[in-house]
Design a protein around this motif. Structure first.
Motif, PDB file in Angstrom:
ATOM      1  N   ARG A  27      -4.085   4.957  -3.958  1.00 37.32           N
ATOM      2  CA  ARG A  27      -4.753   4.035  -3.035  1.00 37.32           C
ATOM      3  C   ARG A  27      -5.618   4.806  -2.043  1.00 37.32           C
ATOM      4  N   GLN A  28      -6.495   5.625  -2.605  1.00 35.27           N
ATOM      5  CA  GLN A  28      -7.391   6.452  -1.805  1.00 35.27           C
ATOM      6  C   GLN A  28      -8.781   6.445  -2.421  1.00 35.27           C
ATOM      7  N   ALA A  29      -9.782   6.644  -1.561  1.00 37.86           N
ATOM      8  CA  ALA A  29     -11.164   6.761  -2.021  1.00 37.86           C
ATOM      9  C   ALA A  29     -11.727   8.097  -1.551  1.00 37.86           C
ATOM     10  N   GLU A  89      -9.958  -3.099  -3.664  1.00 35.65           N
ATOM     11  CA  GLU A  89      -9.248  -3.240  -4.937  1.00 35.65           C
ATOM     12  C   GLU A  89      -9.529  -4.593  -5.578  1.00 35.65           C
ATOM     13  N   SER A 146       0.830  -1.197   0.000  1.00 33.79           N
ATOM     14  CA  SER A 146       0.000   0.000   0.000  1.00 33.79           C
ATOM     15  C   SER A 146       0.865   1.248   0.000  1.00 33.79           C
ATOM     16  N   LEU A 202      -9.542   4.700   4.797  1.00 25.88           N
ATOM     17  CA  LEU A 202      -9.566   3.246   4.694  1.00 25.88           C
ATOM     18  C   LEU A 202      -8.251   2.696   5.219  1.00 25.88           C
ATOM     19  N   PHE A 240      -8.595  -1.209   1.821  1.00 21.59           N
ATOM     20  CA  PHE A 240      -8.360  -0.831   0.427  1.00 21.59           C
ATOM     21  C   PHE A 240      -7.986  -2.050  -0.412  1.00 21.59           C
ATOM     22  N   VAL A 280     -12.423   6.272  -6.743  1.00 22.05           N
ATOM     23  CA  VAL A 280     -11.362   5.451  -6.176  1.00 22.05           C
ATOM     24  C   VAL A 280     -10.126   5.617  -7.044  1.00 22.05           C
TER      25      VAL A 280
END
Length: 254
Positions: free
Chosen positions: A155-157, A175, A129, A166, A171, A150
């Motif tokens: 690696r973020q929403a 994913e 990550s 998250l 995550f 997303v």
């Protein structure tokens, strides 16, 4: 991640049983890790602030502050991987811990070797990550579903432009679901691909169920009537089918 070429990993062990602390400290230190050990919840929080560990192994039943209280306080400020230690038969404790933000759990009595394997799994996932995140320009590898977006590069929403917090495991699970959108995925496959192990017993799949519940609470407009993460009865879970032309992320091997 190659442990031989990296700085020593910092592991915080919090347990009121001296023999467990001693065994884990010795075994993990022999593997080259830097280990800090706390005998109660209050000391665990003090060490967490001073050590800034890479992973936390946290017992539920501790004096001063129990593991749940410590878990809540850590999760309020950090997404560090947390493995919970619970007593045999205390299924409610396991579910409560997962709902509060634990990444995984081990049931006492446990094999130190198995715990070490679980630690390696959560650390590997956390490392992936961090390695895939960054502050550069937003990648084209972004999906948008209404006001939810997303970003698989960072690696973020986000919901309406506001970031949704998250954990690394959450995550990773999201994913996986999106990478196979429209396809039911069973719990065993999710455990193996996201957590890195096959369950020893059917009850281990509760880890997946609770993480799905947590994701729905954070991503769905109405978690009780999900429109993104669907239950495929008798099969597992499925992310809604993506519209044509949306690029789907690739998943690296566990």
């Amino acid at each position: 991640m190659s442990e031989a070429t990296q700085e020593p990993l910092k592991i915080l062990i919090a347990d009121d049983e001296a023999n467990i602390r001693r065994i884990l400290e010795t075994r993990l230190a022999m593997q080259g890790h830097a280990v800090a050990a706390a005998k109660d919840g209050a000391e665990a929080l003090e060490l967490f602030r001073s050590v800034e560990p890479d992973v936390v192994v946290l017992d539920v039943m501790m004096p001063e502050l129990d593991g749940f209280a410590v878990l809540e306080r850590i999760r309020a400020q950090s997404e560090v991987p947390i493995i919970l230690l619970t007593a045999l038969g205390d299924v409610a404790d396991r579910i409560t811990g997962l709902q509060l933000g634990a990444d995984d759990y081990m049931v006492k009595p446990f094999s130190p070797k198995e715990l070490e394997a679980r630690i390696r799994c959560v650390l590997r996932r956390a490392s992936q990550s961090q390695g895939n995140s960054g502050g550069g320009a937003i990648s084209s590898n972004v999906i948008a579903l209404g006001d939810l977006s997303v970003d698989f590069n960072r690696r973020q929403a986000f919901r309406a432009g506001e970031r949704i917090r998250l954990t690394g495991m959450e995550f990773n699970l999201l994913e996986l679901l999106i990478s196979r959108a429209g396809e039911p995925i069973n719990r065993l496959d999710m455990l193996e691909k996201v957590w890195g192990y096959r369950p020893g017993k059917a009850s281990d799949s509760r880890v997946v169920d609770v993480h799905i519940s947590r994701l729905r609470a954070k991503l769905e407009t109405d978690p009780e009537n999900p429109e993104l993460i669907m239950t495929a009865r008798g099969q597992g879970y499925m992310f809604q089918r993506l519209q044509s032309g949306v690029q789907e992320p690739s998943i690296s091997a566990a």
